[in-house]
Design a protein around this motif. Sequence first.
Motif, short mmCIF file in Angstrom:
data_model
loop_
_atom_site.label_atom_id
_atom_site.label_comp_id
_atom_site.label_asym_id
_atom_site.label_seq_id
_atom_site.Cartn_x
_atom_site.Cartn_y
_atom_site.Cartn_z
N SER A 2 -20.32 -89.50 -36.30
CA SER A 2 -19.81 -90.72 -36.91
C SER A 2 -19.06 -91.55 -35.87
N ASP A 75 -13.49 -94.92 -44.23
CA ASP A 75 -13.82 -94.53 -45.59
C ASP A 75 -12.78 -93.52 -46.08
N GLU A 76 -12.95 -93.06 -47.31
CA GLU A 76 -11.95 -92.18 -47.93
C GLU A 76 -11.79 -90.87 -47.17
N LEU A 77 -12.89 -90.28 -46.71
CA LEU A 77 -12.82 -89.02 -45.96
C LEU A 77 -12.06 -89.21 -44.65
N GLU A 78 -12.34 -90.30 -43.95
CA GLU A 78 -11.64 -90.56 -42.69
C GLU A 78 -10.15 -90.79 -42.93
N LYS A 79 -9.81 -91.47 -44.01
CA LYS A 79 -8.39 -91.68 -44.34
C LYS A 79 -7.71 -90.35 -44.61
N GLN A 80 -8.40 -89.44 -45.31
CA GLN A 80 -7.82 -88.12 -45.59
C GLN A 80 -7.64 -87.33 -44.30
N MET A 81 -8.62 -87.41 -43.39
CA MET A 81 -8.51 -86.70 -42.12
C MET A 81 -7.34 -87.22 -41.30
N ARG A 149 -11.98 -81.45 -37.50
CA ARG A 149 -12.36 -81.60 -38.90
C ARG A 149 -13.77 -82.17 -39.04
N PHE A 150 -14.13 -83.12 -38.20
CA PHE A 150 -15.50 -83.65 -38.23
C PHE A 150 -16.50 -82.55 -37.85
N LEU A 153 -16.99 -80.13 -40.74
CA LEU A 153 -17.75 -80.71 -41.84
C LEU A 153 -19.23 -80.85 -41.52
N SER A 154 -19.56 -80.97 -40.24
CA SER A 154 -20.99 -81.18 -39.93
C SER A 154 -21.71 -79.91 -39.55
#
Length: 154
Positions: A2, A75-81, A149-150, A153-154
């Motif tokens: 990403s 996005d929401e996931l990036e904000k959480q990270m 974290r990325f 997740l991948s």
Amino acid sequence: MSFREKTAWIAVVTTLVVWGYYFSEVWRGVGARVLDGQALWTLFLVCMGITVVLLLGLNLLASRRRLKDFGASPDELEKQMESGAARMTKPLFEWAVLGISASALLWGRDFAAGFPTDPVGSFAIVMANALLLAAVAANVLAEIIIIIRFRVLS
């Protein structure tokens, strides 16, 4: 990969290279007991300029296929990270600042003996750079946490 992960990699590598050099020069001056405040200020400004140019340039290069990603909001996931990374690194930075402040009492005596020509100026330079190092280290750690974290997740 990403775009946010790319920017994290760019930030980590750029920061480690540019600011690693800067801090090595600062601590080399401390070790040699010769601190030139004007030269360090100029080096700081040069490193800041190099960092800005590299970050902008490499991020533009990373978004060459999808230029809309360059200015897109997370996005929401990036904000959480980012929030999770900040929750971990903010207390670490705060404790580092507290430790640097507390150690100022011990360092003050050493600087009076080690830098007889300008103990106060040398002490101020080292304290400012110690705080800057704490901030840089905390930010690099936050970016590394985001990368991990990325990768998980991948």
